[in-house]
Design a protein around this motif. Structure first.
Motif, PDB file in Angstrom:
ATOM      1  N   LYS A 132     100.014 103.376  56.925  1.00 22.43           N
ATOM      2  CA  LYS A 132      99.298 102.554  57.913  1.00 22.43           C
ATOM      3  C   LYS A 132      97.785 102.662  57.762  1.00 22.43           C
ATOM      4  N   LEU A 133      97.326 103.832  57.322  1.00 24.67           N
ATOM      5  CA  LEU A 133      95.890 104.059  57.132  1.00 24.67           C
ATOM      6  C   LEU A 133      95.332 103.123  56.070  1.00 24.67           C
ATOM      7  N   ARG A 134      96.173 102.792  55.100  1.00 24.74           N
ATOM      8  CA  ARG A 134      95.749 101.928  53.997  1.00 24.74           C
ATOM      9  C   ARG A 134      95.780 100.454  54.344  1.00 24.74           C
ATOM     10  N   GLU A 135      96.505 100.116  55.420  1.00 26.70           N
ATOM     11  CA  GLU A 135      96.638  98.704  55.785  1.00 26.70           C
ATOM     12  C   GLU A 135      95.478  98.259  56.648  1.00 26.70           C
TER      13      GLU A 135
ATOM     14  N   VAL B  65      86.128 118.901  62.949  1.00 25.73           N
ATOM     15  CA  VAL B  65      87.118 119.730  63.638  1.00 25.73           C
ATOM     16  C   VAL B  65      88.184 118.876  64.318  1.00 25.73           C
ATOM     17  N   TYR B  66      87.808 117.633  64.627  1.00 25.18           N
ATOM     18  CA  TYR B  66      88.767 116.707  65.226  1.00 25.18           C
ATOM     19  C   TYR B  66      88.304 115.287  64.947  1.00 25.18           C
ATOM     20  N   PHE B  67      89.249 114.405  64.645  1.00 18.63           N
ATOM     21  CA  PHE B  67      88.912 112.974  64.596  1.00 18.63           C
ATOM     22  C   PHE B  67      90.113 112.183  65.089  1.00 18.63           C
ATOM     23  N   ASN B  68      89.852 111.091  65.770  1.00 14.71           N
ATOM     24  CA  ASN B  68      90.951 110.277  66.297  1.00 14.71           C
ATOM     25  C   ASN B  68      91.397 109.259  65.243  1.00 14.71           C
ATOM     26  N   SER B  69      92.422 108.482  65.582  1.00 16.66           N
ATOM     27  CA  SER B  69      92.999 107.604  64.559  1.00 16.66           C
ATOM     28  C   SER B  69      92.031 106.483  64.165  1.00 16.66           C
ATOM     29  N   SER B  70      91.171 106.042  65.102  1.00 15.93           N
ATOM     30  CA  SER B  70      90.194 105.002  64.735  1.00 15.93           C
ATOM     31  C   SER B  70      89.185 105.552  63.724  1.00 15.93           C
ATOM     32  N   SER B  71      88.809 106.823  63.888  1.00 12.11           N
ATOM     33  CA  SER B  71      87.873 107.435  62.943  1.00 12.11           C
ATOM     34  C   SER B  71      88.541 107.675  61.588  1.00 12.11           C
ATOM     35  N   ALA B  72      89.848 107.930  61.607  1.00 10.47           N
ATOM     36  CA  ALA B  72      90.575 108.130  60.346  1.00 10.47           C
ATOM     37  C   ALA B  72      90.470 106.884  59.468  1.00 10.47           C
ATOM     38  N   LYS B  73      90.537 105.720  60.114  1.00 12.26           N
ATOM     39  CA  LYS B  73      90.394 104.454  59.386  1.00 12.26           C
ATOM     40  C   LYS B  73      89.034 104.388  58.683  1.00 12.26           C
ATOM     41  N   ALA B  74      87.979 104.810  59.408  1.00 13.04           N
ATOM     42  CA  ALA B  74      86.624 104.773  58.847  1.00 13.04           C
ATOM     43  C   ALA B  74      86.496 105.763  57.682  1.00 13.04           C
TER      44      ALA B  74
END
Lengths: 179, 131
Positions: A132-135, B65-74
């Motif tokens: 999902k991260l890649r999409e 130390v922490y990142f949320n899923s929106s930051s993971a995208k970035a």
């Protein structure tokens, strides 16, 4: 609201093991403040730092779902979504419950996503997250699936959900995750 | 290109992007109020930095130390830019720091590592700081 009713509500929350509760409109600033309150509450209990991090992660993703996807909302700025946030302890495990109203026509998709996630083990979840991260984010959902997978990855049990139909157009959706 | 230096906040990391020396660092917490607004300009600056097609080495230090899923995208987007630059011939090293007992952050590092073919990805364990 009568004082007795306020007291009964407080008692009921206490009996259910709730350590943090909020009901109403949530903004990112309110998420932050509630998150700080949660961390303080957990550190007062000498909770394990990594457990607190997992709980916090579930909390952030859940509350952001209210802000982004609650049907009761204002566009802002800042964007606000209405819902209820409950953090509590049951049989020695902490949980986060979030509930909000969603359009009834979103329920089927939400169910199928959550059922798929609930059937996955930790390795499956890890792979699905990577995928999902890649999409590119799906339309309208701003990466909602990624947030749900993140919740499931940090949880000790598959997140459970329930839906109460309010009328033909609106349903109350509730998600519970144990850390 | 101009340096980008931002102090950390309780919900966003410190940013230390020095394009002259090729050292780019993100440290701290990452669940900004608006991930697109926070990371957008940073990603754009990195894109422009790499766009000159130069061969000066770039080192990216990520210590979150922490990142949320929106930051993971970035982060994913940042790493894709690094990988593309490395494919174009620029030496790029990405260093991913995690606490000794922080399995969550280490796992994320392992997963990001799988995407790198041309850039070098290093998973690094932080020394325990006495608390």
């Amino acid at each position: 609201m009568r004082t007795e009713a306020v007291f009964d509500l407080a008692e009921q929350l206490r009996e259910e093991g709730i350590i943090l509760s909020y009901s109403g409109y949530v903004s990112e600033a309110i998420l932050f403040a509630l998150g700080e309150a949660l961390k303080l509450r957990m550190s007062a209990r000498d909770a394990d730092a990594l457990l607190v991090k997992r709980l916090f992660s579930i909390f952030v993703e859940q509350v952001q779902n209210i802000i982004r996807y609650s049907q009761e909302r204002t566009a802002g700025p800042p964007p606000l979504g209405a819902g209820i946030v409950l953090v509590g302890e049951e049989d020695g495990s902490f949980f986060v419950i979030c509930g909000n109203i969603v359009p009834a026509d979103r329920i089927d998709r939400l169910r199928s996503r959550l059922d798929a996630i609930a059937a996955m083990d930790k390795d499956d979840l890890r792979r699905f997250y990577r995928e999902k991260l890649r999409e590119a984010p799906e339309e309208e959902s701003q990466g909602a699936t990624l947030g749900l997978i993140e919740i499931a990855r940090r949880a000790s049990l598959p997140p459970s959900y329930d839906v109460v139909a309010l009328d033909e157009e609106r349903s109350f959706f509730c998600l519970k995750a144990f850390v | 290109m101009e340096k980008i230096v931002l102090p950390p906040t309780p919900r966003s990391p410190s940013v230390d992007f020095d394009f002259q020396t090729g050292r780019l660092g993100l440290r701290g917490e990452a669940y900004p109020e608006n991930a697109a607004a926070f990371f957008g300009p940073l990603l754009q600056a990195v894109r422009e930095h790499f766009a000159d097609g130069g061969r000066d080495p770039t080192e990216v230090e990520i210590d979150l130390v922490y990142f949320n899923s929106s930051s993971a995208k970035a982060l994913m987007t940042l790493f894709q830019l690094c990988e593309e630059a490395a494919e174009g011939g620029r030496p790029v090293v990405v260093r991913w720091w995690h606490g000794a007992d922080d399995e969550t952050i280490r796992e994320f590092g392992e997963d990001f590592a799988e995407d790198f073919v041309h850039a070098t990805f290093e998973l690094r364990e932080k020394e325990e700081t006495p608390s």
